[in-house]
Write an enzyme that holds these catalytic residues in place. Sequence first.
Site, PDB file in Angstrom:
ATOM      1  N   HIS A 137       0.811  -1.219   0.000  1.00 29.51           N
ATOM      2  CA  HIS A 137       0.000   0.000   0.000  1.00 29.51           C
ATOM      3  C   HIS A 137       0.844   1.269   0.000  1.00 29.51           C
ATOM      4  CE1 HIS A 137       0.340  -0.391   4.520  1.00 29.51           C
ATOM      5  NE2 HIS A 137       0.416   0.919   4.418  1.00 29.51           N
ATOM      6  N   ASP A 167       0.007  -7.618   1.385  1.00 29.50           N
ATOM      7  CA  ASP A 167       0.430  -6.224   1.534  1.00 29.50           C
ATOM      8  C   ASP A 167       1.955  -6.106   1.565  1.00 29.50           C
ATOM      9  OD1 ASP A 167       0.108  -3.491   1.680  1.00 29.50           O
ATOM     10  OD2 ASP A 167      -0.031  -3.457   3.870  1.00 29.50           O
ATOM     11  N   SER A 240       4.887   2.565   7.756  1.00 31.53           N
ATOM     12  CA  SER A 240       4.476   1.418   6.938  1.00 31.53           C
ATOM     13  C   SER A 240       5.637   0.841   6.154  1.00 31.53           C
ATOM     14  CB  SER A 240       3.406   1.825   5.935  1.00 31.53           C
ATOM     15  OG  SER A 240       2.171   1.953   6.544  1.00 31.53           O
TER      16      SER A 240
END
Length: 511
Positions: A137, A167, A240
């Site tokens: 993402h 992911d 992230s």
Amino acid sequence: MLKRKEFILGAAAGLTLAAAATAGGVISWPGAHAEPQAVNRISPVPANGDSFTPPPGAPNSFANIFDQVAPAVVQIDVTVKVDQPQGGVFQIPGLPFQFVPPQGRGGQGEDVEPQTTQGAGSGFFISQDGFIVTNNHVVADATEIKVKMSDGRELPARLIGRDPGTDLAVIKVEGDDFKYVSFEETAEPRVGDWVIAVGNPFGLGGTATAGIVSAKARDIDPTGYNEYIQIDAAINRGNSGGPTFDIHGRVIGVNSAIYSPTGSSVGIGFAIPAEVAKSVTSRLMQGQTIERGYVGVAIQNLPDGAAEALGLPASIKGAYVGEVTADGPAERAGVQVGDVVIQVNGRDIDGSSELRRMVAATDVGQTVRFTVFRDGRRQEIAIRAVKRPSDEELDSSTREGGPSATPGATANSTVEGMKVASLTPAVRQRYGLPTDVEGVVVVETVPGSKAAQLGIPAGAVIQRANNQVVNSPADLERAITAARGAGRPGVLLMVRTPNGATSVVLELPKN
């Protein structure tokens, strides 16, 4: 026909992708285009005794660990195109509100240039020759990717491969002399073990936070294939894709999401386990596409009381088949809506998540065996798995046709505290229901009734009752009468809501 999901399950409220906010993973294989030398591989701190026993003085300072691993952690900056609808208002990915450009930029009637926005995440080197792990993402929609290293260097990067299902993504910068880290596969972290997250929260870069493993095998993503490690080391927007290390400097996870009502850390973060991360990223590095098995069923966990409502032992665990894709592998093999899957390949399953992962792990063309309960009897069904369609293919597919509602069915009947009606054209228009949806619509629930307590909303469509197809209020009444006659404490309803299909057990009052 293809279905959007292989299962149906409600997502946890407050779950936020750390797309601009998490920390990441580690890997121990050489790069695909150069034979890395051992000199640049960051070796873990030697463990004494137990695999996760902290070295002397470990809780007092994490400075030595940070100094050791920080050169392998990078800041990732991306440029992303932003769709701009007519009127000039556009949405920036990851933010819950919209923006209106200043006057004269992007207004109606003008030649509008494509809008872009900037995003940031984290990542880490997994080879000496420039391969970097991050979250899908972070880079999925990027038109430009730049990497900023701990020594201040900025390098352009290119996307090597990505896997939305876990992911995970791999990018690469040019060079052959990078410090890198490795995934820990042999020693499993325990709940209570120390962890250190290093990443780029809020664009600050080079940030370390510490905490412990709070829980394992968290099933927080109904559309993914991970059982996450939960940690309480602070991770925020920008972390992230960054790594979570154990006390010895080994990567145990790639941080991917946080649970937060504010969008910032409240001490609940989630990391993709190292075992999964290494398996996926090693294949991406080699240019492989991640393929998963697919059988074409929509499944969900059995709600409380469902086993008894279906006349099954209360101890039964498994997954309830809510939909079967037309002409898909499962339908061709004989799987039916209402089947309760209790085993896959002879192994007991606890629920839908375990079934989904086992099917996904089946090689394309191989056979997966379901053990199901149907009409109170066990059956074995062998299904030949096919390649799972892409999310885009599943999203764009629709069901065509479908049986029409029963002519002359009773409308606006009250059944167990629910006012229900047949799906006439007018009713469909009122509630925005497509023509392929069948069942009876809930017009309202009687205050204080069991149905009202379940929170069944107006506009919900009851499609099955105790595995019996419902096309009219009379069908629903017959299924409930049969359940009462069998002495069952409730009836299992398959309900379509605006948020997707689900199943609930409607408790039947004792006479």
